[in-house]
Each structure stands twice: as structure tokens, then as C-alpha cells.
Design an enzyme around this catalytic site. Structure first.
Site, PDB file in Angstrom:
ATOM      1  CB  ALA A  61     -22.327  37.295 -39.962  1.00  0.00           C
ATOM      2  CG  ASP A  92     -24.285  32.855 -39.234  1.00  0.00           C
ATOM      3  OD1 ASP A  92     -23.323  33.258 -38.586  1.00  0.00           O
ATOM      4  OD2 ASP A  92     -25.328  32.429 -38.707  1.00  0.00           O
ATOM      5  CE  LYS A 125     -24.345  29.106 -34.300  1.00  0.00           C
ATOM      6  NZ  LYS A 125     -23.166  28.359 -34.796  1.00  0.00           N
TER       7      LYS A 125
HETATM    8  O1  MRU Z   1     -21.103  29.990 -34.954  1.00  0.00           O
HETATM    9  P1  MRU Z   1     -21.252  31.436 -34.620  1.00  0.00           P
HETATM   10  O2  MRU Z   1     -21.362  31.736 -33.164  1.00  0.00           O
HETATM   11  O3  MRU Z   1     -20.262  32.310 -35.348  1.00  0.00           O
HETATM   12  O4  MRU Z   1     -22.685  31.709 -35.233  1.00  0.00           O
HETATM   13  C1  MRU Z   1     -23.044  32.845 -35.789  1.00  0.00           C
HETATM   14  C2  MRU Z   1     -24.046  33.507 -34.980  1.00  0.00           C
HETATM   15  O5  MRU Z   1     -23.692  34.213 -34.073  1.00  0.00           O
HETATM   16  C3  MRU Z   1     -25.448  33.293 -35.221  1.00  0.00           C
HETATM   17  O6  MRU Z   1     -25.782  32.370 -36.166  1.00  0.00           O
HETATM   18  C4  MRU Z   1     -26.156  34.615 -35.347  1.00  0.00           C
HETATM   19  O7  MRU Z   1     -27.476  34.413 -35.067  1.00  0.00           O
HETATM   20  C5  MRU Z   1     -26.036  35.274 -36.696  1.00  0.00           C
HETATM   21  S1  MRU Z   1     -24.514  35.996 -37.008  1.00  0.00           S
HETATM   22  C6  MRU Z   1     -24.856  37.626 -36.617  1.00  0.00           C
END
Ligand code: MRU
Length: 370
Positions: free
Chosen positions: A56, A249, A260
Site C-alpha cells: 500500500a 491495504d 492480502k
Molecule cells: O498485492 P500486493 O503485494 O500489493 O499486496 C499488498 C501487500 O503487500 C499486503 O497485502 C500487505 O500485507 C499490506 S500492504 C502494506
């Protein structure tokens, strides 16, 4: 953070006087450390959409810099505003779930709108991009300080025995500009001499845990063990997990956590085992207009190729191999929603609050909806 003795952020402007944005290209980690130069809005859009950068905070900061390139491109057209707005939408449409993306785009649109001269707009958007990145660094640093208290308390309760924390995906410094959200308290506790060990969920399908979190923790010397996504429940029941800390996110102002895919199952298991489940986030990841995580937020559906194949090293060569029988269908929702009731607390740059509207708005009173 440091890589081979050199300090890095995940995204930055490498040369004064040139409209170039440099990123750590995460596609090749942990096998190769590469950076990439982005010179156009289209290149930034590809880098976000195809996950050269991800997470994010990192997506938000990259979009902030992308908006500076958009301002540069728009300044070369006859009419700045329509061109700038169109390029903003190109960036906004790259990924739907992480709210930092549209937060950064909207912030930059406002910065440009508040200045009348075109060249002053470009300069203001450039400064604002640097500010967005600097604020992300400062917020994650503060998250580390607030989260440190949790680790200290658990360590004391355990008579200074190792604190075992489980995390999912990569909410480390690669997912932000520096420090990370979930990892910031881990790095801080480790640096403060508290013995910490991290269970790292591999995080299929793209393996951000196995590939990125494990790499980061290793570079910082934090003891960690990579596990399959399904192992966490067993380890929790076996008393081998003291707390869970994940990133997010997008989190609603009522405390529902979008993160995720697989996060929800960890929260369910943690709740069943009476293990605290914390989510770390800078305030740029709150969605102040979303009340219900399940109905108000778009969950990105990604390509089935991520499920039907896997990437790794084979005899030293980066390779993708196919996994499924011919004809099998795939589904690939990239995120899930953990309801606020399963979240013990939110670790923010202003402190730790409960995952409910009253407690969140208590920390961020200026966001109170009228
Ligand atoms: O699909 P991505 O790799 O962009 O996913 C986001 C993430 O890295 C995770 O969901 C994470 O735990 C939170 S974003 C800091």
C-alpha cells in the site's frame, strides 16, 4: 533500510534536473536486487499494475511521484488541466484495492489545483511527491515506536524468552518507502535487544512472504522461519505464536481490515487461540468513506496464471513452472476482509487504538464525518 551496506528507499528521484523516478524492482527479489528507472506516466502505471512495486505505502508513494511525471507531461500540452486529469486516471486505475493509490493521486490533484502557473504546478507536485514519501517514512517509524511497547510487554510476561510473532504477506519496508508497517515494531524490538522470532507465511500465490519478507528480515538479521500458509493454525494451537501482526491495504473507519488473501483465516485462528491479532497501518491506509469492508471495497481479482504456476530458481536460473492438470479452472481474489471484531488493535503513527469507529476517530478526530 540497508542493502549490502547501502541505504535505500523503495522509490526516489535519483537526479536533480531530470524527470526520472527510480524504484527497487521487486519482481526479481530475492534472487536479484535490481532498480528500474521510470520516465513516463505509462511506465509508472506498468510498474504498479504489474507489481514491480507493490504494497500500500509503496504504491501510494510511487503514484505520488508518478503524478509529478504526469505534471511534467501535462505541462508540455496546450491545456494542462485536462491532460493532468487524464493521466491521474491512468494511474488511479492501475490497482483497485490499496487506498494509498487514490489517496496520493487525489492529494496531488489538489496540490496542482491550488497553484495557477503551470511551471509552479509542476514544482509544487514534485515537492508534494517528496513530502508523501517522507511522511510515509515518518509514519512507519512511529508505528515501530508504538508497536515496540507490545513486544516489550510480551517479552516481560515471558521472562525475556523469545517473542514469536506471525506475519502474513509483505508489510515490510519494501511495501512502504522505508521501515514497513507490520515489520516496523519487529525491527525496532530486534534493535532494542528484545529476542524476536518471526513466522513468515509464504503467502501464495505470489509468495510475498517467502520472497520479500524473508529477504528483508534476513538482511536485517532478524531470526525468522518461512512456513506454508496453512501451518499458522497448528503453530498457534501448539503455543508457538505470541502475537500476529499484519499490514493492510485498506481499513474502513469502522475497523474492517482488507489485506492480502489469507489474512482472515489467520485472524480466525488467532481468535480461537486467544492470541492477539494486530494490524499496523499509517493513516493514509484508512478509507474514511468506507463503513463495511465486505460491501464498500473492491477486491482485486488477479490473473489465474498466479495460481496455476509458480516462480523460483532452478539450477540457478529464474524459472516459472506450471502446476495444474490441464483443464482445471482457477480463481484468484488477491485480498480478503477481516471483520473488526477479530482485530485486537490497530497500530498507527499516533498510537494503538481499538478496531472500532469510536477508537479510530478518537485518534484521528479531524476525520470525523459531519
Ligand atoms: O498485492 P500486493 O503485494 O500489493 O499486496 C499488498 C501487500 O503487500 C499486503 O497485502 C500487505 O500485507 C499490506 S500492504 C502494506
Amino acid at each position: 533500510m540497508r542493502v549490502e551496506g547501502q541505504s535505500f528507499r523503495t522509490v526516489w528521484i535519483p537526479e536533480v534536473g531530470h524527470s526520472v523516478v527510480r524504484i527497487i524492482d521487486q519482481r526479481y527479489l530475492p534472487f536479484r536486487f535490481e532498480t528500474a528507472d521510470l520516465r513516463t506516466v505509462e511506465e509508472v502505471a506498468v510498474a504498479i499494475r504489474d507489481m514491480w512495486v507493490r504494497g500500500a505505502g509503496c504504491i501510494g508513494a510511487t503514484a505520488g511521484y508518478g503524478m509529478w511525471l504526469a505534471a511534467c507531461e501535462a505541462s508540455a500540452t496546450a491545456d494542462f488541466s485536462p491532460a493532468f486529469n487524464r493521466l491521474a486516471e491512468v494511474l488511479r486505475s492501475t490497482r483497485p484495492t490499496a487506498v494509498n493509490l487514490s489517496w496520493a493521486v487525489d492529494r496531488q490533484l489538489k496540490v496542482a489545483a491550488d497553484v495557477s502557473d503551470v511551471f509552479a504546478k509542476v514544482a509544487a507536485v514534485r515537492s508534494s511527491a517528496v513530502e508523501i514519501a517522507d511522511e510515509d517514512v515518518a509514519a512507519c517509524r512511529s508505528i515501530g515506536e508504538h508497536g515496540l511497547d507490545l513486544f516489550r510487554d510480551i517479552s516481560q510476561l515471558k521472562g525475556s524468552a523469545t517473542v514469536n510473532v506471525l506475519t502474513h504477506c509483505n508489510a515490510g519496508w519494501l511495501a512502504f518507502v522505508d521501515h514497513g508497517s507490520a515489520t516496523a515494531p519487529i525491527y525496532r524490538a530486534h534493535d532494542a535487544g528484545i529476542p524476536v522470532h518471526v513466522w513468515v507465511d509464504e503467502t501464495r500465490p505470489r509468495n510475498q512472504g517467502a520472497r520479500l519478507t524473508a529477504w528483508e528480515l534476513g538482511k536485517h538479521g532478524v531470526p525468522h522461519t518461512v512456513i506454508t500458509d496453512n501451518a499458522g493454525g497448528y503453530l498457534m494451537r501448539a503455543g508457538q505464536v505470541d502475537l500476529v501482526v499484519t499490514g493492510t491495504d485498506r481499513t474502513t473507519y469502522t475497523g474492517d481490515v482488507v489485506n492480502k488473501i489469507g489474512t482472515y483465516l489467520k485472524a480466525v485462528a488467532a481468535s480461537d487461540c486467544n492470541i492477539p491479532f494486530y494490524v499496523a497501518l499509517p493513516s493514509s491506509t484508512f478509507d474514511w468513506s468506507a463503513r463495511d469492508g465486505l460491501t464498500d471495497i473492491i477486491i482485486e481479482e488477479r490473473s489465474g496464471d498466479e495460481v496455476s504456476s509458480i516462480e523460483g530458481l532452478c539450477d540457478g536460473v529464474e524459472t516459472r513452472v506450471h502446476l495444474l492438470p490441464e483443464g482445471s479452472h482457477t480463481a484468484n481474489p488477491a485480498f480478503d476482509v477481516t471483520p473488526a471484531r477479530l482485530v485486537t488493535g490497530l497500530i498507527t503513527e499516533r498510537g494503538i487504538c481499538k478496531a472500532n469507529e469510536e477508537s479510530i476517530l478518537g485518534l484521528f478526530p479531524e476525520k470525523k464525518l459531519s
